[in-house]
Design an enzyme around this catalytic site. Sequence first.
Site, mmCIF file in Angstrom:
data_model
loop_
_atom_site.group_PDB
_atom_site.id
_atom_site.type_symbol
_atom_site.label_atom_id
_atom_site.label_comp_id
_atom_site.label_asym_id
_atom_site.label_seq_id
_atom_site.Cartn_x
_atom_site.Cartn_y
_atom_site.Cartn_z
ATOM 1 N N ALA A 64 0.839 -1.200 0.000
ATOM 2 C CA ALA A 64 0.000 0.000 0.000
ATOM 3 C C ALA A 64 0.873 1.249 0.000
ATOM 4 C CB ALA A 64 -0.925 0.002 1.211
ATOM 5 N N GLY A 110 0.552 -5.151 0.931
ATOM 6 C CA GLY A 110 -0.550 -5.242 -0.017
ATOM 7 C C GLY A 110 -0.139 -5.832 -1.347
ATOM 8 N N GLU A 113 -0.357 -9.492 -0.698
ATOM 9 C CA GLU A 113 -1.779 -9.817 -0.595
ATOM 10 C C GLU A 113 -2.422 -9.906 -1.980
ATOM 11 O OE1 GLU A 113 -3.282 -8.085 3.645
ATOM 12 O OE2 GLU A 113 -2.494 -6.613 2.234
ATOM 13 N N GLU A 133 3.897 -5.321 7.930
ATOM 14 C CA GLU A 133 3.069 -4.344 8.639
ATOM 15 C C GLU A 133 3.343 -4.284 10.135
ATOM 16 O OE1 GLU A 133 0.785 -5.190 4.852
ATOM 17 O OE2 GLU A 133 2.037 -6.314 6.267
#
Length: 259
Positions: A64, A110, A113, A133
């Site tokens: 992200a 992300g 993911e 994270e």
Amino acid sequence: MSTVLRVELRDGLAVLTLDRPGRLNAVDSETVDRLTRALIDVRDDDDVRALVVTGAGRAFSAGADLGEIESFTSPGQFRDFVGRLTDAYALLEDFPKPSVAAVHGFAFGGGLELALACDLRVAERGARLGLPEMKLGVLPGAGGTQRLPRLLPPAVAKQMILTGEPIDAERAHTLGLVNELAEPGEVLSVAEKLAASLTAGAPLALAAGKRLIDHGLDMGLEAAISYERETVSVLFSTEDRAEGLKAFRERRPGDFRGV
């Protein structure tokens, strides 16, 4: 037109390329919106039989976009971003056509993911995969804590999530997270070759196979086998099933039309 995501169609494949190399393909709101629209367009394109997801430049994705996240002024803004990101990845996971992630450099947060939401993963030797994270005082928020333990031994997934430390592609391959390894510079061609092998299958059977595996894992064995029986019974009535048998008898590849 924005180029945060490029879509190329060729030979029954749709290749989606995250295209923010200057930001290491960090996923921002614009990328999420473009990914969602692209998946819907490709889903409805009967000429596309399989999907490849990759990244431009020297990495698959850094995750992200922290710059955008730092600009959020309330938990609600972050919740909205994570919700849209999660929805996009769910759309990919539930995609009726098989998908392959082509990972090079690294896939973090992300970015990993996104790769986890694909059906299969090809990784370049030396690539790193991780969910960092925890080192930022948070946790993966787009399926990482749920999809990773379903693809790895839970103890390994816990170590990755709770320490934030990545693993390399070679170990990921040994553990079954990565389906195939590619030499440096060849990951996209290997992923496209793998995806092309999937396009030879009957589209209805491919979609049904995905559903059986994904949904069956959440069922008891007896219920899952019943689900399987009903699904293959429906497939028996398709034209593709008749074509498959005819092609087998004639010793040629099947000409499947998805009907």
